[in-house]
Design a protein around this motif. Structure first.
Motif, PDB file in Angstrom:
ATOM      1  N   UNK A 136      20.097  77.612  71.398  1.00 55.66           N
ATOM      2  CA  UNK A 136      20.033  76.175  71.653  1.00 55.66           C
ATOM      3  C   UNK A 136      20.031  75.980  73.160  1.00 55.66           C
ATOM      4  N   UNK A 137      19.777  74.767  73.582  1.00 52.72           N
ATOM      5  CA  UNK A 137      19.807  74.507  75.023  1.00 52.72           C
ATOM      6  C   UNK A 137      21.214  74.728  75.582  1.00 52.72           C
ATOM      7  N   UNK A 138      22.229  74.477  74.765  1.00 52.93           N
ATOM      8  CA  UNK A 138      23.604  74.731  75.209  1.00 52.93           C
ATOM      9  C   UNK A 138      23.802  76.210  75.499  1.00 52.93           C
ATOM     10  N   UNK A 139      23.316  77.059  74.605  1.00 54.72           N
ATOM     11  CA  UNK A 139      23.426  78.505  74.808  1.00 54.72           C
ATOM     12  C   UNK A 139      22.599  78.940  76.011  1.00 54.72           C
ATOM     13  N   UNK A 140      21.397  78.384  76.149  1.00 54.86           N
ATOM     14  CA  UNK A 140      20.542  78.747  77.277  1.00 54.86           C
ATOM     15  C   UNK A 140      21.181  78.362  78.607  1.00 54.86           C
ATOM     16  N   UNK A 141      21.876  77.233  78.624  1.00 50.02           N
ATOM     17  CA  UNK A 141      22.530  76.800  79.856  1.00 50.02           C
ATOM     18  C   UNK A 141      23.644  77.761  80.277  1.00 50.02           C
ATOM     19  N   UNK A 142      24.164  78.511  79.320  1.00 49.89           N
ATOM     20  CA  UNK A 142      25.226  79.472  79.619  1.00 49.89           C
ATOM     21  C   UNK A 142      24.685  80.866  79.897  1.00 49.89           C
ATOM     22  N   UNK A 143      23.376  81.038  79.742  1.00 48.30           N
ATOM     23  CA  UNK A 143      22.774  82.353  79.922  1.00 48.30           C
ATOM     24  C   UNK A 143      22.733  82.724  81.397  1.00 48.30           C
ATOM     25  N   UNK A 144      23.110  83.960  81.768  1.00 42.08           N
ATOM     26  CA  UNK A 144      22.975  84.391  83.165  1.00 42.08           C
ATOM     27  C   UNK A 144      21.517  84.476  83.565  1.00 42.08           C
ATOM     28  N   UNK A 145      21.203  84.037  84.761  1.00 40.03           N
ATOM     29  CA  UNK A 145      19.819  83.965  85.215  1.00 40.03           C
ATOM     30  C   UNK A 145      19.333  85.252  85.862  1.00 40.03           C
ATOM     31  N   UNK A 146      20.173  86.259  85.925  1.00 41.39           N
ATOM     32  CA  UNK A 146      19.796  87.495  86.612  1.00 41.39           C
ATOM     33  C   UNK A 146      19.436  88.615  85.640  1.00 41.39           C
TER      34      UNK A 146
ATOM     35  N   UNK B  27      14.220  86.808  75.356  1.00 40.56           N
ATOM     36  CA  UNK B  27      12.832  86.356  75.197  1.00 40.56           C
ATOM     37  C   UNK B  27      12.492  86.179  73.719  1.00 40.56           C
ATOM     38  N   UNK B  28      12.818  87.181  72.901  1.00 43.12           N
ATOM     39  CA  UNK B  28      12.527  87.103  71.471  1.00 43.12           C
ATOM     40  C   UNK B  28      13.287  85.951  70.822  1.00 43.12           C
ATOM     41  N   UNK B  29      14.532  85.741  71.224  1.00 42.25           N
ATOM     42  CA  UNK B  29      15.339  84.671  70.637  1.00 42.25           C
ATOM     43  C   UNK B  29      14.743  83.297  70.931  1.00 42.25           C
ATOM     44  N   UNK B  30      14.295  83.095  72.158  1.00 44.68           N
ATOM     45  CA  UNK B  30      13.696  81.809  72.521  1.00 44.68           C
ATOM     46  C   UNK B  30      12.409  81.580  71.728  1.00 44.68           C
ATOM     47  N   UNK B  31      11.565  82.611  71.630  1.00 45.47           N
ATOM     48  CA  UNK B  31      10.300  82.470  70.900  1.00 45.47           C
ATOM     49  C   UNK B  31      10.559  82.175  69.424  1.00 45.47           C
ATOM     50  N   UNK B  32      11.478  82.926  68.808  1.00 44.72           N
ATOM     51  CA  UNK B  32      11.788  82.685  67.397  1.00 44.72           C
ATOM     52  C   UNK B  32      12.353  81.285  67.183  1.00 44.72           C
ATOM     53  N   UNK B  33      13.182  80.839  68.102  1.00 42.79           N
ATOM     54  CA  UNK B  33      13.765  79.498  67.987  1.00 42.79           C
ATOM     55  C   UNK B  33      12.681  78.431  68.028  1.00 42.79           C
TER      56      UNK B  33
ATOM     57  N   UNK C 160      11.573  72.577  78.597  1.00 45.72           N
ATOM     58  CA  UNK C 160      11.932  72.035  79.909  1.00 45.72           C
ATOM     59  C   UNK C 160      12.881  72.975  80.640  1.00 45.72           C
ATOM     60  N   UNK C 161      13.839  73.515  79.899  1.00 43.58           N
ATOM     61  CA  UNK C 161      14.805  74.440  80.519  1.00 43.58           C
ATOM     62  C   UNK C 161      14.103  75.679  81.072  1.00 43.58           C
ATOM     63  N   UNK C 162      13.132  76.183  80.325  1.00 42.15           N
ATOM     64  CA  UNK C 162      12.448  77.400  80.725  1.00 42.15           C
ATOM     65  C   UNK C 162      11.530  77.169  81.926  1.00 42.15           C
ATOM     66  N   UNK C 163      10.783  76.059  81.924  1.00 44.90           N
ATOM     67  CA  UNK C 163       9.756  75.880  82.957  1.00 44.90           C
ATOM     68  C   UNK C 163      10.235  75.104  84.173  1.00 44.90           C
TER      69      UNK C 163
ATOM     70  N   UNK D  67      15.439  76.166  88.140  1.00 41.22           N
ATOM     71  CA  UNK D  67      15.320  77.242  89.120  1.00 41.22           C
ATOM     72  C   UNK D  67      16.077  78.469  88.644  1.00 41.22           C
ATOM     73  N   UNK D  68      15.582  79.632  89.038  1.00 40.64           N
ATOM     74  CA  UNK D  68      16.233  80.865  88.650  1.00 40.64           C
ATOM     75  C   UNK D  68      15.567  81.564  87.490  1.00 40.64           C
ATOM     76  N   UNK D  69      14.782  80.811  86.683  1.00 36.67           N
ATOM     77  CA  UNK D  69      14.037  81.430  85.599  1.00 36.67           C
ATOM     78  C   UNK D  69      12.729  81.962  86.150  1.00 36.67           C
ATOM     79  N   UNK D  70      12.351  83.132  85.614  1.00 33.64           N
ATOM     80  CA  UNK D  70      11.066  83.699  86.026  1.00 33.64           C
ATOM     81  C   UNK D  70       9.963  82.900  85.362  1.00 33.64           C
ATOM     82  N   UNK D  71       9.714  82.590  86.280  1.00 31.70           N
ATOM     83  CA  UNK D  71       8.659  82.035  85.519  1.00 31.70           C
ATOM     84  C   UNK D  71       8.005  83.137  84.760  1.00 31.70           C
TER      85      UNK D  71
END
Length: 388
Positions: free
Chosen positions: A213-223, A235-241, A299-302, A305-309
């Motif tokens: 969820x976006x809540x989980x993504x917000x807690x994900x480390x960006x490194x 990556x797989x989790x986001x695509x499946x979601x 929106x969170x992914x694209x 800042x900090x996400x690879x694009x």
């Protein structure tokens, strides 16, 4: 494929498409004479790559035609048949099976995307799922853990898209366009049954493939390092979601369509409307929340800042706002939900503007959403509001 799917942020989409087309034309020149024969596994794999490539360049007519050739060639080679493959060595058996499931997954995707009947009936899909075998060697690029996770991801997509087939079959008549529209009670009954199947599918996911969820993504480390099992797991989790949420939107959208139809006609059947209001509001809640979650994740992914694009989710929300504004259909408690939903089309426009540059399809989607969003700001521009 590598050129056209290169991570946005470098070359514009039109430049990537132009560059990738050079390789596509070379491949077509080298293998064009083999396509119509369809007598080898490699030809089917080549046609699958062509279909995926053409879908990504918005050449829908060509993508559909090439996919048809891939399916015919796969059936000719018996890739769908356990008996036809049992004489081959284990490695080739697994390759044939995975190629067949590649055809199946692309078939479901194109059927949903283009609104056309599937080329592969579900009762043709009887092989066991792909498996990670000892004969598969790890490489310097992909370690053994990631290789195993990749197979699990592929299998999760296959089983999810079996539910996609069921949704298209039960609620959309396999896109054939000959069925009598379902009643409200029939529609809701099918939706309830399919929700149970989706719940079972979600519970069966590998721990490293659990939905996010976006809540989980917000807690994900960006490194997150690339490549690593953790990187691919996220990556797989986001695509499946996103695939799961898209299916839930597709599943509950028929109820939204019935609400919109009810809002357009002042002489609506009171009894039918009563049933819709009693048992349809839950679907309205699910379809709007799923659509908003899609937009939030993209929106969170694209944007962050900090996400690879998303276009379909935003259109669904525009329809939902339309319904929520009809107080004869929805009670006043939906006002807060309508205000929340109304913010998301603009959020989708912003996400699309950052998703890719020079991509004509994305540009058209963004422009259309901008026009729809203007109508939301000025409700008087809705042409069918309250049956007018």
């Amino acid at each position: 494929m590598a050129t056209i799917t290169a991570m946005p942020g470098g070359a514009r989409a039109d430049a990537r498409i132009s560059e990738s087309d050079v390789f596509y034309q070379r491949g077509l020149g080298l293998c064009g004479s083999e396509i119509l024969r369809g007598t080898t596994l490699e030809v089917v794999q080549f046609l699958l790559l062509m279909g995926q490539y053409l879908q990504g360049t918005q050449k829908s007519v060509q993508a559909w035609t090439v996919h048809g050739l891939a399916v015919k060639a796969a059936l000719q080679l018996g890739l769908h048949s356990r008996n036809a493959s049992k004489s081959f060595p284990p490695l080739e058996q697994e390759t044939r099976k995975r190629t067949w499931y590649g055809c199946v997954v692309l078939d479901r995707t194109l059927s949903m995307t283009f609104g056309r009947p599937s080329s592969i009936p579900d009762y043709y899909v009887r092989l066991e799922l792909p498996s990670k075998r000892d004969f598969e060697k790890s490489s310097a690029f992909v370690d053994d853990e990631t290789s195993y996770l990749s197979v699990s991801f592929f299998n999760s997509t296959i089983t999810l898209y079996k539910q996609l087939w069921n949704i298209l079959d039960l609620l959309y008549g396999q896109n054939i366009g000959c069925d009598t529209p379902l009643s409200v009670s029939e529609t809701v009954a099918h939706i309830f049954s399919m929700e149970q199947h989706l719940f079972t599918w979600e519970r069966s996911l590998h721990p490293s493939l659990q939905l996010v969820s976006t809540t989980i993504l917000n807690q994900m480390p960006l490194d997150q390092t690339f490549p690593s099992p953790q990187y691919f797991s996220w990556k797989f989790r986001v695509i499946l979601t996103l695939r799961y949420l898209n299916l839930r939107v597709l599943l509950h959208r028929p109820v939204l369509v019935k609400f919109i139809a009810a809002s357009r006609y002042p002489d609506r059947d009171p009894q039918d409307l009563k049933i819709l209001q009693q048992i349809g509001m839950n679907s309205m809640q699910i379809v709007t929340e799923s659509a908003m979650e899609i937009i939030d994740i993209v929106s969170r992914v694209v944007l962050e800042p900090g996400w690879k694009q998303t276009f379909n989710a935003a259109v669904v929300l525009i329809g939902a706002v339309w319904v929520y504004r009809d107080t004869a259909l929805c009670n006043t408690s939906m006002t807060a939900q309508a205000k929340k939903v109304q913010q998301y089309p603009a959020r989708a426009v912003m996400a699309l503007s950052k998703l890719d540059h020079g991509n004509r399809l994305i540009d058209r989607c963004r422009y259309s959403l901008e026009q729809f969003n203007k109508m939301l700001v000025d409700p008087g521009k809705f042409p069918f509001q309250n049956g007018s």
